[in-house]
Design a protein around this motif. Structure first.
Motif, PDB file in Angstrom:
ATOM      1  N   HIS A 151       3.195   1.961   0.626  1.00 55.13           N
ATOM      2  CA  HIS A 151       2.541   3.083   0.211  1.00 55.13           C
ATOM      3  C   HIS A 151       1.544   3.203  -0.772  1.00 55.13           C
ATOM      4  O   HIS A 151       1.133   3.896  -1.741  1.00 55.13           O
ATOM      5  CB  HIS A 151       3.634   4.215  -0.262  1.00 55.13           C
ATOM      6  N   ILE A 152       0.962   1.907  -0.967  1.00 55.76           N
ATOM      7  CA  ILE A 152      -0.175   1.662  -2.080  1.00 55.76           C
ATOM      8  C   ILE A 152      -1.395   0.879  -1.393  1.00 55.76           C
ATOM      9  O   ILE A 152      -0.943  -0.324  -0.619  1.00 55.76           O
ATOM     10  CB  ILE A 152       0.404   0.631  -3.139  1.00 55.76           C
ATOM     11  N   VAL A 153      -2.536   1.225  -1.550  1.00 57.37           N
ATOM     12  CA  VAL A 153      -3.421   0.291  -0.760  1.00 57.37           C
ATOM     13  C   VAL A 153      -3.513  -0.903  -1.257  1.00 57.37           C
ATOM     14  O   VAL A 153      -3.554  -1.125  -2.558  1.00 57.37           O
ATOM     15  CB  VAL A 153      -4.769   1.189  -0.976  1.00 57.37           C
ATOM     16  N   GLN A 154      -3.567  -1.822  -0.204  1.00 59.15           N
ATOM     17  CA  GLN A 154      -3.575  -3.275  -0.606  1.00 59.15           C
ATOM     18  C   GLN A 154      -4.973  -3.740  -1.022  1.00 59.15           C
ATOM     19  O   GLN A 154      -5.950  -3.514  -0.709  1.00 59.15           O
ATOM     20  CB  GLN A 154      -3.072  -3.964   0.493  1.00 59.15           C
ATOM     21  N   ILE A 155      -5.024  -4.487  -2.280  1.00 59.49           N
ATOM     22  CA  ILE A 155      -6.123  -5.078  -2.787  1.00 59.49           C
ATOM     23  C   ILE A 155      -6.390  -6.582  -2.133  1.00 59.49           C
ATOM     24  O   ILE A 155      -5.323  -7.354  -2.074  1.00 59.49           O
ATOM     25  CB  ILE A 155      -6.073  -5.348  -4.295  1.00 59.49           C
ATOM     26  N   PHE A 156      -7.429  -6.845  -1.396  1.00 56.05           N
ATOM     27  CA  PHE A 156      -7.740  -8.181  -0.974  1.00 56.05           C
ATOM     28  C   PHE A 156      -8.358  -9.033  -1.910  1.00 56.05           C
ATOM     29  O   PHE A 156      -8.040 -10.283  -1.798  1.00 56.05           O
ATOM     30  CB  PHE A 156      -8.415  -8.025   0.427  1.00 56.05           C
ATOM     31  N   ASP A 157      -9.343  -8.607  -2.343  1.00 55.74           N
ATOM     32  CA  ASP A 157     -10.262  -9.432  -3.036  1.00 55.74           C
ATOM     33  C   ASP A 157     -10.950  -8.605  -4.199  1.00 55.74           C
ATOM     34  O   ASP A 157     -10.951  -7.602  -4.207  1.00 55.74           O
ATOM     35  CB  ASP A 157     -11.362  -9.889  -1.980  1.00 55.74           C
ATOM     36  N   PHE A 158     -11.578  -9.447  -5.193  1.00 57.78           N
ATOM     37  CA  PHE A 158     -12.339  -9.113  -6.096  1.00 57.78           C
ATOM     38  C   PHE A 158     -13.300 -10.109  -6.614  1.00 57.78           C
ATOM     39  O   PHE A 158     -13.023 -11.228  -6.787  1.00 57.78           O
ATOM     40  CB  PHE A 158     -11.039  -8.974  -7.282  1.00 57.78           C
ATOM     41  N   GLY A 159     -14.290  -9.691  -7.266  1.00 58.00           N
ATOM     42  CA  GLY A 159     -15.337 -10.476  -7.580  1.00 58.00           C
ATOM     43  C   GLY A 159     -16.484  -9.897  -8.054  1.00 58.00           C
ATOM     44  O   GLY A 159     -16.659  -8.905  -8.263  1.00 58.00           O
TER      45      GLY A 159
END
Ligand SMILES: Nc1ncnc2c1ncn2[C@@H]1O[C@H](COP(=O)(O)OP(=O)(O)OP(=O)(O)O)[C@@H](O)[C@H]1O
Length: 561
Positions: free
Chosen positions: A68-76
């Motif tokens: 129930h939490i939007v998943q983070i894939f990447d950050f940059g």
């Protein structure tokens, strides 16, 4: 347009902090994946402290792996642009749902609203309890920017909380030179306004407001300016939801009372206990509500929004936001309650015609970002403003996230299983799956008033769009509850699982459009008619309802049921 390895396909939303894009990542051998890229607005990217906090908070958000939490894939960062890549939720946000319900006069069944918020509670409880993967230390996270914009509902009926990363970074922005403020006044707690240390109960409160909005289409206070809403949050009781919606069960009123308690000691201590009460409410309503039901709801909203003549509502159209603002310089002490004057010159929102278009621009009921200069002018004072700013810390500051004297989390009550249904109508819809049902559900404790036109065959039904159950005109002071309908022992129920949707008639009487809550009706033979003009489908079938049983009428109109 490319952002590093991501192709930005279309803009989904744009706010004071960031732009949100539907994006596409491509790999070898035709691999491609849709996702969402959120990039910080350029002027914020130039603030090194903002970027520093963005990075640190993105790191925390990436650790949150929960359904129930939007998943983070990447950050940059690409060419000075900082971004987050995350899963794409194809659906709508709750702001869109509330707007749609208001503009169409749709009443969302309380059990549906409870289901949505219970799932959001589940996600937030996970975040609150989350620990650092390496050290095992509590992250002590609180979201602190919960609003209908940040809760998404997918086409599959999944509820997802979004916007942890930037919200946290922005929340600390008041300490930067640019002084970014974040958070919507309408969802702030009294303790936030008083600059008290925050804990997870701010998220409980904000979820309570979202629940209230889902149920009634209105925010809980009759405030028409930012100053008056601050005053109302601090000093005034909220308008009981039953005054806005007389069919609301008393149990739901009690849940709202506790979630929205001004004194946080009277509030649910955490999202788990809030969730437990919501699950109990769903049980008491007598029918399980699962992803299937929510998926139908999304389908219905999307179809209506896209149909010719209907007001087009973008699935991901966020509420208008004001740009980032300078932060005031001082704070009020914890014990101080700011004295405010509440201008009451405009029509209270609950008396206004219940459409968005009638709302005055700048009405605090819209929950938009606060206009701090307006607050000062209204006499709330800089102290409150600082309290708002200083309250935007994302860590749960309750002692070790465990408040003395506060009971620990309560396990959510599992959903009951319904009886094995009899079925009709040819092949079951292939999507989405139907939950298993084994035991009879408990009898409802609160019954929805029944339009006389549907008696006696139908003694209780709740249609999302039944004209007889149109959104009631809110009336302050009229607290009378509708009289529950009479019941009979020779009653059964019929539940409709129609894909994608249809207008339903039962024994010649129009029930409304799916999704529909289960209908109680006398045992015996009944005639069901389904109509979906868009698909050119008109289906009529006889059903046999047995006393004490639920008959599930399934039909996939696309598969010629
Ligand atoms: N993962 C996602 N999938 C689909 N839509 C999304 C997703 N993330 C965000 N959105 C859409 O973009 C809108 C804004 O998202 P979000 O709240 O994260 O942005 P923001 O600029 O930080 O806004 P806020 O001012 O509330 O912090 C959401 O209400 C939603 O409609």
């Amino acid at each position: 347009m490319m952002l590093g390895k991501y192709q930005l396909v279309s803009k989904l939303a744009s706010g004071g902090m960031a732009e949100v894009y539907l994006a596409r990542a491509e790999g070898p051998m035709g691999f491609a994946k849709s996702l969402v890229v959120k990039r910080i607005l350029p002027h914020l990217a130039e603030d090194p402290r903002f970027v520093e906090m963005f990075i640190s908070e993105a790191r925390l958000a990436a650790q949150l792996d929960h359904p129930h939490i939007v998943q983070i894939f990447d950050f940059g960062e690409v060419d000075g642009t900082w971004y987050l890549a995350m899963e794409f939720i194809d659906g709508l946000n709750l702001r869109v749902l509330v707007r749609h319900a208001k503009t169409t006069g749709m009443l969302l069944p309380p059990a549906y609203c409870a289901r949505i918020i219970a799932h959001a509670c589940d996600g937030l409880a996970f975040a609150h309890d989350s620990k650092d993967a390496v050290t095992g230390a509590s992250l002590g996270l609180i979201h602190r920017d919960i609003s209908p914009d940040n809760i998404l509902l997918s086409r599959q009926g999944a509820v997802k909380v979004v916007d942890f990363g930037i919200a946290k970074a922005a929340g600390q922005g008041h300490r930067t030179e640019s002084g970014v403020l974040k958070g919507k006044i309408s969802y702030m707690t009294p303790e936030q306004l008083r600059n008290m240390a925050m804990d997870r109960r701010v998220d409980v409160y904000a979820l309570g407001i979202v629940l209230y909005e889902l149920l009634t289409g209105y925010k809980p206070f009759d405030a028409t300016s930012e100053a008056s809403i601050v005053h109302a949050i601090l000093h005034e009781p909220f308008v009981p939801a039953v005054e806005r919606r007389p069919d609301l069960p008393a149990a739901m009123g009690s849940i709202l009372e506790r979630a929205l308690a001004k004194d946080r000691e009277q509030r649910y201590p955490d999202c788990r206990t809030f969730q437990a009460d919501l699950e109990g409410f769903i049980l008491s309503a007598g029918e399980p509500v699962g992803a299937w039901n929510l998926a139908q709801l999304v389908e219905r909203v999307k179809a209506t929004s896209a149909s010719p003549g209907a007001k087009l509502i973008s699935a991901n159209e966020p509420e208008k936001r004001t740009p980032a603002r300078k932060t005031p310089e001082t704070a009020i002490p914890e014990t101080t309650t700011p004295e405010t004057t509440t201008p009451e010159t405009t029509t209270p929102a609950h008396l206004a015609k219940p459409t968005l278009e009638t709302r005055p621009v700048g009405n605090a009921q819209t929950g938009r970002r606060g206009s701090w200069t307006g607050l000062i002018a209204a006499g709330v004072g800089a102290a409150v403003l600082i309290a708002l700013a200083a309250g935007l810390v994302m860590r749960d500051e309750s002692p070790a996230n465990a408040r003395p004297g506060v009971t620990g989390p309560t396990a959510p009550v599992p959903l009951s299983e319904a009886p094995v249904p009899e079925e009709v109508g040819g092949p079951a819809p292939s999507e989405p799956p139907t939950p298993a049902r084994d035991e009879p559900p408990p009898e409802p404790t609160d019954k929805t008033p029944v339009p006389e036109s549907l008696a006696p065959a139908v003694v209780a039904q709740k249609s999302l769009e039944d004209s007889a159950l149109e959104r009631p005109k809110p009336s302050r002071g009229s607290r009378a509850r509708a009289t529950p309908p009479e019941t009979s022992v020779l009653m059964g129920k019929v539940e409709f699982r129609i894909w994608p949707y249809a207008t339903v008639w039962l024994d010649g009487k129009r029930l409304g459009e799916t999704p529909l809550a289960p209908v109680s009706l006398s045992a015996g033979r009944h005639t069901v008619k389904l109509l979906n003009e868009e698909l050119g489908k008109n289906v009529t079938q006889q059903i046999e309802v047995r006393a004490g049983k639920t008959f599930v009428f399934r039909c996939n109109l696309r598969a010629e049921c």
